[in-house]
Design a protein around this motif. Structure first.
Motif, mmCIF file in Angstrom:
data_model
loop_
_atom_site.group_PDB
_atom_site.id
_atom_site.type_symbol
_atom_site.label_atom_id
_atom_site.label_comp_id
_atom_site.label_asym_id
_atom_site.label_seq_id
_atom_site.Cartn_x
_atom_site.Cartn_y
_atom_site.Cartn_z
ATOM 1 N N PHE A 64 -9.632 -0.062 -1.864
ATOM 2 C CA PHE A 64 -8.383 -0.683 -2.332
ATOM 3 C C PHE A 64 -8.715 -1.742 -3.381
ATOM 4 O O PHE A 64 -9.890 -2.040 -3.629
ATOM 5 C CB PHE A 64 -7.609 -1.305 -1.172
ATOM 6 N N PHE A 80 -6.919 -5.372 -5.791
ATOM 7 C CA PHE A 80 -5.870 -6.369 -5.964
ATOM 8 C C PHE A 80 -5.724 -6.684 -7.445
ATOM 9 O O PHE A 80 -6.697 -6.621 -8.198
ATOM 10 C CB PHE A 80 -6.206 -7.669 -5.215
ATOM 11 N N ASP A 99 -1.412 -12.273 -5.018
ATOM 12 C CA ASP A 99 -2.138 -11.088 -5.468
ATOM 13 C C ASP A 99 -1.399 -9.840 -4.991
ATOM 14 O O ASP A 99 -0.847 -9.811 -3.891
ATOM 15 C CB ASP A 99 -3.557 -11.079 -4.899
ATOM 16 N N PHE A 155 -1.477 -6.010 -3.839
ATOM 17 C CA PHE A 155 -2.331 -4.987 -3.245
ATOM 18 C C PHE A 155 -2.094 -3.650 -3.932
ATOM 19 O O PHE A 155 -0.946 -3.246 -4.179
ATOM 20 C CB PHE A 155 -2.010 -4.873 -1.755
ATOM 21 N N LYS A 184 -3.350 0.457 -3.736
ATOM 22 C CA LYS A 184 -4.100 1.538 -3.072
ATOM 23 C C LYS A 184 -4.973 2.265 -4.105
ATOM 24 O O LYS A 184 -4.641 2.313 -5.288
ATOM 25 C CB LYS A 184 -3.128 2.525 -2.425
ATOM 26 N N ARG A 196 1.471 -9.106 1.670
ATOM 27 C CA ARG A 196 1.417 -9.205 0.221
ATOM 28 C C ARG A 196 2.327 -8.161 -0.433
ATOM 29 O O ARG A 196 2.676 -7.150 0.169
ATOM 30 C CB ARG A 196 -0.013 -8.978 -0.287
ATOM 31 N N GLU A 216 2.957 -5.036 -2.869
ATOM 32 C CA GLU A 216 2.159 -3.851 -3.176
ATOM 33 C C GLU A 216 2.628 -3.264 -4.500
ATOM 34 O O GLU A 216 3.780 -3.435 -4.896
ATOM 35 C CB GLU A 216 2.295 -2.807 -2.065
#
Length: 702
Positions: A121, A123, A135, A137, A139, A165, A167
């Protein structure tokens, strides 16, 4: 009375994709909810600026922001439209504090930042410090080939809630890690601005420019249909005077001395509206952009370069279509007669400010010989500029003579010098000519009572003038007259009074901060700073949309005329242009300042530990700001002053030591040492140099 947003509701479902925040509080059930935009601070708290009409306006007319503690943000991000539950005054030690109850609309759908990846992952760390600790996230499946350290755009797919967080997925790679200029590119994208144009805009620009370029390649004169109704000025001595790096030359000048001693000044502006059709792709994009933006070594143009640097640029030795203002001006600077007309010119020379200034200031023989065909005209221009400046001075026009930074970057985008840009006699000369042209055009169309876009600068608010009056009293200066209706001449006289004094820059700065900001409007409400009733922006249609739209109005008015139906259309169009252009201007100025701060901070990061002379430019309860001779400003934090405990005297703009009575006040010269330069935060910290501390004696109260 303005309406209150709402009372607390028991069952109020969230908008789609927007969480409804439930928060218990001691406040009464019917406590006031206020709606506004959240601005988060990098330290974790925030402020909500209430929207107009969502709460009762205080008697003084000033709507106060609402403080939001970090624990009460409840997942709201910078720029979100939120509803805030006000905390009763008896429960807080702040004037206004609240708790975010509901996120009504997310203000941000994408964030610019640096990508940091792990194996599975990653950030995106936002460049904008308003998104501190936010931050995003990402994937692995949403990386879009981004590598560690790349500057990217991440689209938000899920907003933060209940401690999780945000995404998102990477939608764009702005620059690769270490790429020169990547930091500025990121800031441009962060402000949602683009150096490139949509394909339909480029296609329209190429369609126009290709035709023109072909004619010039074949040395074919301008087509007869393009000359219809235009005054032919191609035999006149017409020149442009700009900076050496300028490519969008949109103004040219000419001058003659008439038999009676009057001057005939010609200001010739690129006829951009001839090529940018109203309602076309280029016009819509120009309205959206509002202005060109200049960022150290980069430009975000309002129009495609095929126009701004090509067929609309008044380059030498080629025919160009223009809109001209011819003004007969007497020995007092009064315009006694004027004409506004469509024209065609053939610029004789592409002059630069330094060359013209050297001819006038240093009698540069080589340049005078090189430009002997226009040297007499340049002397007449200087004479007329002096007359126009004297007239402005007599009416109280404010002339803030601030140093501007000139930053030089190397090939890697690293700042190697930060100097002050010279504002020499040629710069001032052209400025005078543009001012009188703008004033003349504005007055002409005011009396025609046609829809128009004016440049408005309102008089300062009384409370700000009261503060300024108290401030200058500390320097032994007196602001005469009423602060409720201050005349610009009073302020102009004060600028002259402080000229050459150690506190000149400080008084200039505080006076400027006491002013309101100029803006565009369809009402001709005068320009306080220039001391005139009539003013507009007419001289830069390549880089400002208000100039472009009034060019259209001028051409229609001097052509077939403007009927009732068209008048109604133009009324709506000018209102829209004034509003959007004012917003675009503020947006551009903010970005320009931020990019300059970034490069100044980066420059100082290579000078940690070095000492410089400066002047105290601001004083707060947490320290004082020092501006160096090259315009770079840094903060001396009060905790770094180890020799004493300092009290902040707000009304006297100073810090004073409790034991030593040492004083640091606005305008004081001080030697500092560079302690810290945090590029990411654009923050520079100074400390008082050791030799300065030793030399500064007990001064007592000033």
């Amino acid at each position: 009375m303005s309406k209150i947003i709402a009372k607390k509701k028991k069952k109020d479902g969230p908008k789609q994709g927007v969480p409804f925040i439930k928060k218990k509080n001691k406040a009464a059930k019917d406590a006031e909810l206020v709606q506004g935009i959240l601005s988060r601070h990098k330290k974790g708290f925030g402020f909500v600026t209430p929207e107009e009409g969502t709460e009762q306006v205080p008697e003084d007319g000033e709507r106060q922001d609402i403080f939001i503690a970090g624990k009460n943000l409840n997942g709201a991000m910078n720029g979100d439209l939120v509803s805030v539950l006000l905390i009763p005054k008896e429960e807080t030690n702040r004037s206004r504090e609240g708790i975010i109850q509901q996120i009504l609309t997310h203000g941000v759908t994408e964030i610019v930042g640096v990508f940091e990846k792990n194996k599975r992952f990653g950030f995106v760390v936002p460049d904008d410090k308003h998104f501190n600790n936010e931050d995003v996230f990402v994937k692995k499946s949403d990386w879009k080939n981004a590598e560690n350290g790349d500057r990217v755009v991440v689209q938000i797919t899920k907003y933060p809630e209940e401690g999780n967080r945000a995404e998102g997925r990477i939608s764009e790679i702005i620059s690769k890690k270490g790429e020169p200029g990547g930091d500025i590119k990121g800031m441009i994208r962060q402000y949602n601005l683009f150096q490139t144009f949509p394909s339909r805009v480029n296609a329209e620009a190429k369609a126009v420019s290709r035709l023109k370029e072909q004619k010039e390649a074949d040395f074919t004169p301008i087509a007869p249909e393009e000359l219809k109704g235009r005054v032919d000025l191609r035999e006149k001595n017409i020149i442009t005077i700009d900076g050496p790096d300028a490519k969008d030359l949109d103004d040219a000048v000419s001058i003659e001395q008439l038999p009676g001693g009057n001057y005939l000044l010609g200001v010739h502006i690129a006829d951009v509206s001839h090529y940018v059709a109203e309602g076309g792709a280029m016009d819509k994009e120009a309205l959206k952009r509002g202005t060109s933006v200049y960022l150290v070594d980069q430009v975000i143009p309002m129009l495609p370069k095929a126009l701004s640097n090509g067929i609309c640029s008044l380059n030498p030795d080629v025919d160009r279509l223009t809109l001209s203002v011819s003004m007969e001006i007497d020995s007092t600077g009064q315009v006694v007669r004027h004409q506004i007309f469509e024209s065609v010119i053939h610029s004789a020379h592409r002059m630069v400010y330094d060359d013209v200034s050297d001819m006038l200031e240093r009698n540069a023989v080589d340049l005078i010989s090189k430009y002997d065909d226009i040297y007499k005209d340049i002397l007449h221009m200087k004479e007329l500029a002096d007359i126009l400046h004297k007239r402005r001075d007599l009416r109280g026009s404010l002339d803030f003579d601030f140093d501007e930074a000139y930053i030089t970057l190397d090939e890697a985008g690293i700042p190697v010098t930060v100097e002050t840009a010279e504002r020499r006699i040629a710069n001032r000369m052209i400025e005078e000519f543009m001012l009188i042209a703008n004033e003349t055009v504005a007055e002409h169309f005011y009396w025609l009572e046609l829809p128009f876009v004016y440049r408005v600068h309102e008089k300062p608010a009384m409370d700000r003038m009261d503060e300024f009056k108290n401030f200058v009293r500390g320097f032994g200066l007196t602001l005469h007259g009423s602060t409720e209706n201050v005349h610009p001449r009073v302020l102009s006289d004060m600028l002259k009074e402080v000229k050459g004094q150690s506190y000149e820059t400080v008084v200039n700065t505080v006076m400027l901060r006491s002013m309101k900001k100029a803006f565009y409007d369809v009402s001709c409400d005068g320009h306080f700073g220039l001391g005139v009733k009539f003013y507009c922006h007419f001289t830069s249609p390549i880089r400002r949309y208000p100039d472009l739209i009034i060019h259209r109005i001028i051409k229609e008015a001097i052509g077939a005329g403007i009927g009732e139906k068209r008048n109604r259309q133009l009324k709506k169009k000018t209102e829209e242009a004034a509003e959007l252009s004012s917003k675009a201007e503020r947006h551009a100025q903010e970005l320009e300042r931020e990019v300059e701060k970034l490069k100044k901070t980066e420059y100082m990061s290579y000078h940690i530990g070095e000492s410089f002379e400066g002047v105290i430019s601001g004083v707060t309860n947490f320290g004082f700001y020092v501006e160096l001779t090259n315009t770079i400003e840094g903060l001396v934090r009060v905790e770094s002053l180890k020799d004493d405990y300092y009290d902040y005297e707000q009304t006297k703009y100073r810090l004073i030591g409790q034991r030593t009575h040492k004083i640091y006040t606005l305008g004081d010269k001080v030697r500092i040492q560079v302690a810290r330069a945090e590029v990411n935060d654009k923050e520079i910290d100074f400390i008082v140099a050791e030799e300065e501390t030793k030399a500064k004696k007990k001064t007592g109260a000033k």
